[in-house]
Design a protein around this motif. Structure first.
Motif: not given
Length: 337
Positions: A33, A35, A75-77, A94, A98, A115, A117-118
């Motif tokens: 993950d 940012s 956020r990217y996972v 997740e 969140l 964060w 949103t994911t």
């Protein structure tokens, strides 16, 4: 549950690994993950991030994504899980992070995450890579069934109130225009809206508009015919002129009639039935808004949308429909070049 985690933070860039036993099951997953401002992370993350900047943010299609990106809250996972069940467990984790719900150790997270949103990237589930409908069904239905089956976590009862899940996929093709044989004046069988919901049955209607600035070509305007039925809410709804999604119109040949020569779009002008079933019309460029490089689940915290009015959301949808209709597929390809 045993899991291994690799995380790279936006500021420190440190990578940490941890493992723990949380139940008798042996689901294994790994994640990366990052940012918004972190250039590390998986190759899949970097590709999805690039696409996000080019299409949803770059074209101004999602002002909320742009705001989250500018504030460093997007956020990217990437999950390496290979089965839908494992992904459902990961997505649940997740969501809990969140919205600060109870975590797997049954402790409540007291710190609000940095964060808002994911984007959960799922590049390794084979059936999802091969089929958008399969992935779309998972995001809209199957994953919620998985949450309901988890009777051990009482926080699941409000998950549907807390978040919204949106599907992105390289082969996302949900929106089509009308077939060539359905035009203004065509008599069709269409579902109709009742208090914002799709009716179960269809009713006879005449197409009176096939494109408009508010909805582009995703919706058409129809006039439902007066029918000798009992007075009811459904009957009253059918007598209205409504904008309905193109996929609400039945494409079976017996349900589509051409206007007769000199027809005037009146309910009495039934015309002649078509000889062959229709196929969906051309895929609309609106689909490009959801065509991420990999199957991706967008987790939206509903609390972030609470301040928005229906008018605000409708305004964005209208602008997007107009922008994508003007841009076309060629324009989308240029933006991605």
């Amino acid at each position: 549950m045993k899991y291994a985690v690799e995380e790279s933070g936006g500021d420190s860039g440190n990578t940490s690994s941890s493992s723990s036993d949380e139940s008798s099951s042996s689901i294994k997953y790994a994640l990366h993950d990052t940012s918004t401002d972190d250039d590390n992370g998986s190759p899949e993350q970097r590709q999805v991030k690039k696409w996000t900047l080019q299409i949803p943010i770059g074209l101004g299609l999602c002002p909320w994504a742009a705001k989250s990106h500018n504030q460093g809250n997007l956020r990217y996972v990437t999950y390496t899980s290979e089965t839908p069940h494992d992904v459902a467990v990961c997505v649940q984790r997740e969501i809990q992070r969140l919205v600060c719900k109870k975590n797997h150790n049954h402790h409540y997270d007291s710190i609000t995450p940095p964060w808002s949103t994911t984007l959960v990237i799922c590049p390794y589930v084979k059936e999802w890579n091969e089929s958008f409908p399969t992935f779309d069904r998972f995001v809209s239905h199957d994953i919620w069934d998985q949450f309901e089956q988890d009777d051990n976590d009482e926080s699941n009862t409000s998950i549907s109130d807390d978040i919204t899940l949106v599907a992105f996929h390289p082969n996302f093709l949900r929106w089509h225009g009308l077939p060539d044989n359905i035009k203004e004046g065509s008599v069709v069988q269409s579902h109709y809206g009742i208090i914002g919901k799709k009716s179960v049955e269809t009713a006879t209607a005449t197409v009176i508009e096939t494109c408009n600035k508010a909805f582009g070509m995703r919706k058409v305007k129809v006039r439902f015919h007066n029918e000798e039925t009992n007075e009811s809410a459904a009957c009253n709804a059918r007598r209205q002129e409504q904008y309905v999604p193109t996929d609400w119109i039945s494409l079976h040949a017996s349900n589509i009639r051409k206007t007769t020569e000199g027809g005037n779009n009146s309910e009495s002008n039934n015309g002649s039935a078509l000889s062959a079933p229709s196929q969906p019309g051309p895929a609309l460029p609106d689909n490009a808004m959801h065509q991420a490089p990999y199957p991706t689940i967008h987790i939206i915290n509903n609390a972030d949308l609470a301040s928005l009015s229906i008018r605000d959301i409708s305004r964005v949808k209208r602008k997007n429909a107009h922008r994508m209709m003007k841009l076309g597929w060629d324009g989308v390809e240029e933006k991605l070049a």
